[in-house]
Design a protein around this motif. Structure first.
Motif, short mmCIF file in Angstrom:
data_model
loop_
_atom_site.label_atom_id
_atom_site.label_comp_id
_atom_site.label_asym_id
_atom_site.label_seq_id
_atom_site.Cartn_x
_atom_site.Cartn_y
_atom_site.Cartn_z
N SER A 165 62.92 34.65 35.27
CA SER A 165 62.24 35.93 35.47
C SER A 165 60.74 35.75 35.67
O SER A 165 60.07 36.67 36.12
N GLY A 166 60.21 34.56 35.40
CA GLY A 166 58.78 34.36 35.53
C GLY A 166 58.36 33.09 36.24
O GLY A 166 57.17 32.79 36.31
N PHE A 167 59.31 32.33 36.80
CA PHE A 167 58.95 31.07 37.46
C PHE A 167 60.03 30.68 38.45
O PHE A 167 61.22 30.89 38.20
N VAL A 168 59.58 30.09 39.58
CA VAL A 168 60.53 29.60 40.57
C VAL A 168 59.92 28.39 41.26
O VAL A 168 58.71 28.33 41.48
N ASP A 169 60.75 27.39 41.57
CA ASP A 169 60.32 26.26 42.37
C ASP A 169 61.55 25.64 43.04
O ASP A 169 62.66 26.09 42.84
N PHE A 170 61.32 24.63 43.85
CA PHE A 170 62.42 23.92 44.49
C PHE A 170 62.81 22.68 43.70
O PHE A 170 63.84 22.08 43.97
N PHE A 203 48.47 37.32 42.09
CA PHE A 203 48.65 35.89 41.90
C PHE A 203 48.40 35.54 40.44
O PHE A 203 47.30 35.78 39.92
N SER A 204 49.41 34.97 39.82
CA SER A 204 49.26 34.45 38.46
C SER A 204 48.44 33.16 38.54
O SER A 204 48.14 32.65 39.63
N GLY A 205 48.09 32.61 37.40
CA GLY A 205 47.40 31.32 37.38
C GLY A 205 48.19 30.24 38.10
O GLY A 205 47.63 29.42 38.83
N THR A 206 49.51 30.24 37.91
CA THR A 206 50.38 29.28 38.59
C THR A 206 50.33 29.49 40.10
O THR A 206 50.25 28.52 40.87
N ASP A 207 50.34 30.74 40.54
CA ASP A 207 50.28 31.04 41.99
C ASP A 207 48.95 30.58 42.57
O ASP A 207 48.91 30.01 43.68
N LEU A 231 46.00 49.04 51.35
CA LEU A 231 45.19 48.10 50.57
C LEU A 231 44.64 48.81 49.34
O LEU A 231 43.96 49.83 49.45
N GLU A 232 44.98 48.29 48.17
CA GLU A 232 44.50 48.87 46.91
C GLU A 232 43.30 48.10 46.36
O GLU A 232 42.33 48.69 45.91
N ARG A 233 43.39 46.77 46.38
CA ARG A 233 42.28 45.96 45.87
C ARG A 233 42.44 44.53 46.37
O ARG A 233 43.48 44.16 46.92
N THR A 234 41.41 43.75 46.15
CA THR A 234 41.45 42.33 46.50
C THR A 234 41.23 41.52 45.23
O THR A 234 40.21 41.72 44.54
N GLN A 235 42.18 40.67 44.91
CA GLN A 235 42.06 39.76 43.77
C GLN A 235 41.31 38.51 44.26
O GLN A 235 41.66 37.95 45.30
#
Length: 194
Positions: free
Chosen positions: A104-109, A134-138, A180-184
């Protein structure tokens, strides 16, 4: 005492908790989700290439990965076919589609899929809890892959997504209802700027 202990261990070893069945069902759902996304991608490619000579692949430059129908199919796979698990899609240099699912919180190959060619045209993944950022991982992912990845999306629901491009490597435009709502933004160390 021995009979009680034997009974206890028989209960633990039995499949009464349904966990093994759950794992089997999740694996089937993962396969179904991957096939669903791959099929949606192929359908969009066929639609876009209808009437185009096979040697002319120029139309593949702006195909499925920028298509909201494709994003909706990925979201459906993540939240309906799967029980709110992250799904990621990578479109490679040959416009081939690779799909995986995670937790539910992470995906990779796990490793680079066999046959995938660089650069990555687009990386798309879901946040099935319904928030596109974008999370820290993203941030670490796009920072590491910046030279080998052209664009990325994070999906948080229909019409709610973030879009990143390598020509603006430290910012993610976040859209709600396709507006567009905001820019991170983040700095060179991956920390969000205020």
């Amino acid at each position: 005492m021995s009979k009680i202990k034997d009974h206890y261990f028989k209960e633990i070893d039995s499949d009464d908790d349904g966990y093994d069945k759950y794992l089997e069902e999740i694996e089937v759902a993962r396969f179904d989700a991957e096939q669903y996304v791959m099929s949606a991608y192929e359908d969009i490619l066929k639609e876009r290439l209808d009437g185009v000579p096979h040697h002319d692949k120029a139309l593949l430059e702006m195909v499925a990965f920028h298509n909201t129908e494709f994003h909706n199919a990925i979201w459906h796979a993540s939240t309906v076919i799967l029980p709110n698990l992250e799904v990621q899609v990578v479109i490679d240099a040959k416009n081939d589609c690779y799909v995986s699912s995670g937790s539910s919180g992470f995906v990779d190959f796990g490793s680079v899929p066999k046959g995938m060619k660089m650069p990555v045209r687009c990386w798309i993944h879901t946040h099935p809890f319904g928030s596109a950022y974008f999370s820290g991982t993203d941030i670490r992912t796009v920072s590491i892959w910046e030279q080998l990845m052209e664009s990325a999306y994070v999906l948080g629901g229909e019409g709610h997504y973030g879009f990143w491009e390598n020509d603006r490597p430290k910012q993610l435009d976040i859209y709600v209802k396709h507006e567009l709502e905001r820019t991170q933004t983040w700095n060179q160390y991956g920390n969000e700027e205020e």
